[in-house]
Motif scaffolding. Structure first.
Motif: not given
Ligand code: UDP
Length: 248
Positions: A33-38
């Motif tokens: 989820d964090l990777w997608l947001g980054s």
């Protein structure tokens, strides 16, 4: 093979086992989820015995697993066990289907864009239709079956669409080799080779019953359903287990 070359390869296989994601599935999914947001680029490789056996001879697969943006997850009970034998234990298996399902959920939650590449036309098109109904907030940029003449040309076109998520379902090592050849054309997003996941996600094939999954016998279910897998199972899983046990 001369001895020093063999030693080098065996060290590599252990090194890959040591590089596998160690924490829980739940934590891994939060990271996705964090990777997608980054907006960064991540390539997820679901590592099973076949991946590790092939990595000894397949340079592109090896280079993909060595790349900075690669994240290696343990896909299969044999790899989980092997991680204990090499004293670098991972907590649990994380399969291609589970990664795909979670990515669909995350994409739906955050309105991410998605491209599907692979499987037969009727499989990928029915998955695309299912996604439109069950995950209405996903921006489905398109889909292509895995039997088109020029998959490289297709990847080139897909990279220009800049998807947040690209699922590549061609089976190993074809999907990893294709991803490796084109990874530099992508600047962001999660790319993952998901093997036969489209067949299951589309409802064309059934995943093993829960009891098989719980008892770590999903491999047995797949062999019972498709006996032709036995040779492949022997050449990858059985040889892999002997190899790691002998070298541990
Ligand atoms: N496939 C494809 N193009 C090909 C060969 C295979 O799209 O040229 C697809 C096939 O239809 C299936 C997937 O790749 O959906 C491979 O599935 P398999 O169950 O063999 O993969 P595994 O999960 O065992 O790696």
């Amino acid at each position: 093979m001369i001895n020093h070359e063999r030693d080098k390869n065996e060290v590599n296989m252990k090194e890959y086992i040591k590089k596998l994601y160690k924490d829980s599935k739940e934590t891994y999914f939060k990271e996705m989820d964090l990777w997608l947001g980054s907006g960064n680029k991540k390539i997820i490789v679901t590592v099973n015995p076949e991946t590790l056996m092939l990595s000894e001879k397949n340079n592109n697969l090896k280079k993909l697993m060595d790349s900075k943006c690669a994240s290696l997850v343990p896909d299969g009970i044999a790899v989980v066990k092997a991680s204990k034998w090499v004293k670098s234990p991972v907590l649990e298996r994380i399969t291609g289907i589970e990664v795909s399902e979670e990515l669909l959920m995350l994409a739906n939650k955050n309105k991410h864009s998605l491209y599907l590449l692979g499987a037969k036309e009727e499989v990928v098109s029915s998955l695309a239709n299912k996604i439109k109904v069950e995950y209405p907030s996903i921006k489905l940029l398109g889909y292509t079956n895995g039997y088109v003449k020029d998959l490289d040309k297709e990847m080139n076109k897909i990279s220009k669409l800049k998807p947040d998520i690209l699922l590549v379902a061609l089976g190993i090592p074809m999907q990893e080799e294709l991803i490796y050849r084109h990874m530099n054309e992508f600047n962001k997003g999660i790319i993952v080779g998901v093997g036969g996941s489209f067949d299951v996600l589309s409802g064309t094939k059934k995943r093993a019953p829960k009891i098989f999954i719980k008892l770590n016998l999903e491999w047995l279910y797949r062999i019972i359903k498709e006996p032709s897998r036995l040779k492949r199972f022997w050449n990858s899983n059985v040889k892999f287990i002997f190899k790691v046990r002998k070298e541990k």
